[in-house]
Design a protein around this motif. Sequence first.
Motif, PDB file in Angstrom:
ATOM      1  N   LYS A 324       0.643  -1.165  -0.043  1.00  0.00           N
ATOM      2  CA  LYS A 324       0.008  -0.106  -0.029  1.00  0.00           C
ATOM      3  C   LYS A 324       0.864   1.239  -0.092  1.00  0.00           C
ATOM      4  CE  LYS A 324      -3.669  -2.304   2.526  1.00  0.00           C
ATOM      5  NZ  LYS A 324      -4.513  -2.369   3.976  1.00  0.00           N
ATOM      6  N   ASN A 325       1.828   1.329   0.588  1.00  0.00           N
ATOM      7  CA  ASN A 325       2.971   2.257   0.947  1.00  0.00           C
ATOM      8  C   ASN A 325       4.154   2.086   0.354  1.00  0.00           C
ATOM      9  OD1 ASN A 325       0.981   4.045   2.521  1.00  0.00           O
ATOM     10  ND2 ASN A 325       1.255   2.252   4.273  1.00  0.00           N
ATOM     11  N   PHE A 326       4.700   2.959  -0.478  1.00  0.00           N
ATOM     12  CA  PHE A 326       5.937   2.822  -1.076  1.00  0.00           C
ATOM     13  C   PHE A 326       6.584   4.200  -1.226  1.00  0.00           C
ATOM     14  CE2 PHE A 326       3.132   3.626  -4.574  1.00  0.00           C
ATOM     15  CZ  PHE A 326       4.003   4.783  -5.293  1.00  0.00           C
ATOM     16  N   GLY A 327       7.994   4.041  -1.544  1.00  0.00           N
ATOM     17  CA  GLY A 327       8.852   5.136  -1.768  1.00  0.00           C
ATOM     18  C   GLY A 327       9.875   4.871  -2.620  1.00  0.00           C
ATOM     19  N   SER A 328      10.860   5.710  -3.174  1.00  0.00           N
ATOM     20  CA  SER A 328      11.638   5.372  -3.989  1.00  0.00           C
ATOM     21  C   SER A 328      12.891   4.506  -3.654  1.00  0.00           C
ATOM     22  CB  SER A 328      12.471   6.748  -4.523  1.00  0.00           C
ATOM     23  OG  SER A 328      13.054   7.560  -3.172  1.00  0.00           O
ATOM     24  N   GLU A 329      12.994   4.153  -2.059  1.00  0.00           N
ATOM     25  CA  GLU A 329      13.874   3.217  -1.929  1.00  0.00           C
ATOM     26  C   GLU A 329      13.331   1.941  -1.411  1.00  0.00           C
ATOM     27  OE1 GLU A 329      17.302   3.970  -1.262  1.00  0.00           O
ATOM     28  OE2 GLU A 329      16.637   5.991  -2.402  1.00  0.00           O
ATOM     29  N   THR A 330      12.079   1.597  -1.726  1.00  0.00           N
ATOM     30  CA  THR A 330      11.416   0.311  -1.738  1.00  0.00           C
ATOM     31  C   THR A 330      12.021  -0.821  -2.610  1.00  0.00           C
ATOM     32  OG1 THR A 330       9.466   1.380  -1.090  1.00  0.00           O
ATOM     33  CG2 THR A 330       9.432  -0.875  -1.825  1.00  0.00           C
ATOM     34  N   THR A 331      12.779  -1.739  -2.278  1.00  0.00           N
ATOM     35  CA  THR A 331      12.913  -2.731  -2.886  1.00  0.00           C
ATOM     36  C   THR A 331      12.685  -4.178  -2.472  1.00  0.00           C
ATOM     37  OG1 THR A 331      15.027  -3.176  -1.401  1.00  0.00           O
ATOM     38  CG2 THR A 331      15.304  -1.455  -3.220  1.00  0.00           C
ATOM     39  N   HIS A 332      11.980  -4.240  -1.387  1.00  0.00           N
ATOM     40  CA  HIS A 332      11.326  -5.759  -1.009  1.00  0.00           C
ATOM     41  C   HIS A 332       9.936  -5.419  -0.271  1.00  0.00           C
ATOM     42  CE1 HIS A 332      14.301  -3.986   2.353  1.00  0.00           C
ATOM     43  NE2 HIS A 332      13.589  -4.760   3.131  1.00  0.00           N
ATOM     44  N   VAL A 333       9.567  -6.578   0.394  1.00  0.00           N
ATOM     45  CA  VAL A 333       8.318  -6.402   1.196  1.00  0.00           C
ATOM     46  C   VAL A 333       8.215  -7.032   2.190  1.00  0.00           C
ATOM     47  CG1 VAL A 333       7.243  -7.140  -1.143  1.00  0.00           C
ATOM     48  CG2 VAL A 333       7.826  -8.882   0.261  1.00  0.00           C
ATOM     49  N   THR A 334       7.073  -6.533   3.139  1.00  0.00           N
ATOM     50  CA  THR A 334       7.120  -7.038   4.393  1.00  0.00           C
ATOM     51  C   THR A 334       6.685  -8.798   4.373  1.00  0.00           C
ATOM     52  OG1 THR A 334       4.546  -6.589   4.406  1.00  0.00           O
ATOM     53  CG2 THR A 334       6.001  -4.911   5.173  1.00  0.00           C
ATOM     54  N   GLU A 335       6.690  -9.194   5.507  1.00  0.00           N
ATOM     55  CA  GLU A 335       6.629 -10.665   5.500  1.00  0.00           C
ATOM     56  C   GLU A 335       5.060 -10.695   5.412  1.00  0.00           C
ATOM     57  OE1 GLU A 335       8.098 -12.763   8.661  1.00  0.00           O
ATOM     58  OE2 GLU A 335      10.262 -11.875   8.547  1.00  0.00           O
ATOM     59  N   GLU A 336       4.219  -9.910   5.898  1.00  0.00           N
ATOM     60  CA  GLU A 336       2.827 -10.125   5.524  1.00  0.00           C
ATOM     61  C   GLU A 336       2.274  -9.956   4.121  1.00  0.00           C
ATOM     62  OE1 GLU A 336       4.213  -8.272   8.219  1.00  0.00           O
ATOM     63  OE2 GLU A 336       3.927  -9.367   9.713  1.00  0.00           O
ATOM     64  N   TYR A 337       3.093  -9.032   3.665  1.00  0.00           N
ATOM     65  CA  TYR A 337       2.548  -8.667   1.979  1.00  0.00           C
ATOM     66  C   TYR A 337       3.298  -9.944   1.249  1.00  0.00           C
ATOM     67  CZ  TYR A 337       1.830  -6.615  -2.366  1.00  0.00           C
ATOM     68  OH  TYR A 337       1.353  -6.244  -3.727  1.00  0.00           O
ATOM     69  N   GLN A 338       4.482 -10.531   1.638  1.00  0.00           N
ATOM     70  CA  GLN A 338       4.973 -11.754   0.799  1.00  0.00           C
ATOM     71  C   GLN A 338       3.898 -12.768   1.156  1.00  0.00           C
ATOM     72  OE1 GLN A 338       7.783 -14.220   2.678  1.00  0.00           O
ATOM     73  NE2 GLN A 338       8.832 -14.411   0.713  1.00  0.00           N
ATOM     74  N   ALA A 339       3.098 -12.941   2.244  1.00  0.00           N
ATOM     75  CA  ALA A 339       2.196 -13.905   2.019  1.00  0.00           C
ATOM     76  C   ALA A 339       1.121 -13.877   1.376  1.00  0.00           C
ATOM     77  CB  ALA A 339       1.858 -14.040   3.921  1.00  0.00           C
ATOM     78  N   GLN A 340       0.661 -12.477   1.104  1.00  0.00           N
ATOM     79  CA  GLN A 340      -0.654 -12.031   0.362  1.00  0.00           C
ATOM     80  C   GLN A 340      -0.160 -12.544  -1.098  1.00  0.00           C
ATOM     81  OE1 GLN A 340      -2.561  -8.436   0.776  1.00  0.00           O
ATOM     82  NE2 GLN A 340      -1.274  -8.120   2.604  1.00  0.00           N
ATOM     83  N   ILE A 341       1.228 -12.128  -1.397  1.00  0.00           N
ATOM     84  CA  ILE A 341       1.555 -12.711  -2.669  1.00  0.00           C
ATOM     85  C   ILE A 341       1.606 -14.104  -3.028  1.00  0.00           C
ATOM     86  CG2 ILE A 341       3.732 -12.682  -4.264  1.00  0.00           C
ATOM     87  CD1 ILE A 341       4.221  -9.808  -2.942  1.00  0.00           C
ATOM     88  N   ALA A 342       2.127 -14.993  -1.827  1.00  0.00           N
ATOM     89  CA  ALA A 342       2.187 -16.429  -2.058  1.00  0.00           C
ATOM     90  C   ALA A 342       0.660 -16.958  -2.170  1.00  0.00           C
ATOM     91  CB  ALA A 342       2.816 -17.048  -0.863  1.00  0.00           C
ATOM     92  N   ALA A 343      -0.339 -16.317  -1.448  1.00  0.00           N
ATOM     93  CA  ALA A 343      -1.693 -16.734  -1.386  1.00  0.00           C
ATOM     94  C   ALA A 343      -2.133 -16.479  -2.925  1.00  0.00           C
ATOM     95  CB  ALA A 343      -2.517 -16.168  -0.564  1.00  0.00           C
ATOM     96  N   ASP A 344      -1.618 -15.606  -3.525  1.00  0.00           N
ATOM     97  CA  ASP A 344      -2.315 -15.000  -4.844  1.00  0.00           C
ATOM     98  C   ASP A 344      -1.728 -15.652  -6.050  1.00  0.00           C
ATOM     99  OD1 ASP A 344      -4.172 -13.165  -6.344  1.00  0.00           O
ATOM    100  OD2 ASP A 344      -2.292 -12.364  -7.028  1.00  0.00           O
ATOM    101  N   THR A 345      -0.433 -16.363  -5.914  1.00  0.00           N
ATOM    102  CA  THR A 345       0.325 -16.848  -7.158  1.00  0.00           C
ATOM    103  C   THR A 345      -0.373 -17.932  -7.569  1.00  0.00           C
ATOM    104  OG1 THR A 345       2.295 -15.920  -6.085  1.00  0.00           O
ATOM    105  CG2 THR A 345       2.687 -18.082  -7.489  1.00  0.00           C
ATOM    106  N   VAL A 346      -0.695 -18.992  -6.896  1.00  0.00           N
ATOM    107  CA  VAL A 346      -1.267 -20.124  -7.464  1.00  0.00           C
ATOM    108  C   VAL A 346      -2.535 -20.075  -8.370  1.00  0.00           C
ATOM    109  CG1 VAL A 346      -2.200 -22.470  -7.087  1.00  0.00           C
ATOM    110  CG2 VAL A 346      -0.088 -21.691  -6.035  1.00  0.00           C
ATOM    111  N   PRO A 347      -3.501 -19.219  -7.642  1.00  0.00           N
ATOM    112  CA  PRO A 347      -4.738 -19.018  -8.451  1.00  0.00           C
ATOM    113  C   PRO A 347      -4.499 -18.269  -9.764  1.00  0.00           C
ATOM    114  CG  PRO A 347      -5.078 -17.944  -6.379  1.00  0.00           C
ATOM    115  CD  PRO A 347      -3.738 -18.925  -6.353  1.00  0.00           C
ATOM    116  N   ALA A 348      -3.554 -17.174  -9.641  1.00  0.00           N
ATOM    117  CA  ALA A 348      -3.535 -16.388 -10.782  1.00  0.00           C
ATOM    118  C   ALA A 348      -2.649 -17.010 -11.895  1.00  0.00           C
ATOM    119  CB  ALA A 348      -2.324 -15.069 -10.176  1.00  0.00           C
TER     120      ALA A 348
END
Length: 422
Positions: A324-348
């Motif tokens: 949701k929030n980002f800036g010019s120094e953002t290069t990785h994700v929080t652990e909670e958001y990584q979990a959202q990405i993992a949950a979304d990967t298979v159905p996508a």
Amino acid sequence: MGMRIRFGERQRLAVAAIAFTVSLLATVAGGLLRPSDAPAEPADGGAAATAAAPQAVKVDPRVIPVGIAYGDTLTWKSDKDLAAGLDDAVNTGSQWIRVDLSWNNIQPENNGRYEWHRFDRVVDAANARNLKVLATIAYTPAWARKSGCGSDPSCPPAKPEQFAAFAKAAAQRYAPKGVHTWEVWNEPNLPFWAPKPDPAGYTKLLDVTSKALRAADSKAFLLLGGLGAVGTDPSLGYVSQTEFLEAVCKLGANRMVDAISYHPYTYPYLPSAKTSFGTAMEQISSTKDNLVGVLAANGTPDLPVWLTETGAPTNGPGTATDGKNFGSETTHVTEEYQAQIAADTVPAAVANPHVGAVFWFADQDTGRDKDKQRRSLFYGLRHYDGRAKPALEAWKGAVTAYERTLAPASAPAGPPSTSAAG
């Protein structure tokens, strides 16, 4: 990406910063940024932007391999740690593993001997758990590299026939053990083909290697080396996935394989996100220039696209985004958001009929928190010390939910030529 990120992490961060600037300018120009028209980032995760909340993706009953990619880690683990790593695949419902079968590891000396024990342990442990193996054949020992290429195993062999001979020997040894799925090299459109990509050189290697593998294994199912999702940038030695695929297709590479491989790291977007610029996942078949379009233009419209790596790092230089929030120094994700990405990967992945398989990279971090100079060390479902991240349970939930959509007693199977052999 695998476990061999040696080149230009600092340069990748520079690209990331540029990409963030483009994203921010697009936001200002377009008003409030909506998830449906957010700009896309380089697939290595450079740009961050507001990401949509996880959306329910309707999956069809297609049966495709779902697995975990381990890179070149399992061969070096103790028996205990090897078992623990493969048990993660089993416990999450993943039925496949992708592992490096490194020529550099197996034949380090030019003495005619192969040190197969390094890979035997992995195959035997996988078979004991009914896990299917996708072997990525790559990486050149010092004695076989092109002159002047240096100390990098990503250097191509001086004589492709020597690499093909190794591949043939590998197939002769492991096909009887049920290994029939072979990926030829890793990310040849990046400096994993050192010092820079060479479509003609890669196609020559693929030509002799594919013939050698098929001669040794009548059930061989061959994958083009996984293409990194990047934009063309000569200063970094990057050739975009579509440009590289177009070049090798013109040389006939698409007719040497049964599928192509692709590494769509979509973070900071969810894999199912729709954007005006096109995320790495959208570039499979939805954007103006896409992989399926290249295949169709070159006579192989039905060649499947295997996603042999995808995921998101939870540490590294810069700052993390929560989607949701980002800036010019953002290069990785929080652990909670990584979990959202993992949950979304298979159905996508399953929702795209062109996708033939999907593998999460990786099982475990290879770096400690102090090793923040390289985000490539932090893609794991577990921390370096073995502690589970939220993504481990999220991946399990996504895989088991997918398997429930399949017909009773059905499970993700192998490609047509290998399913009978497992």
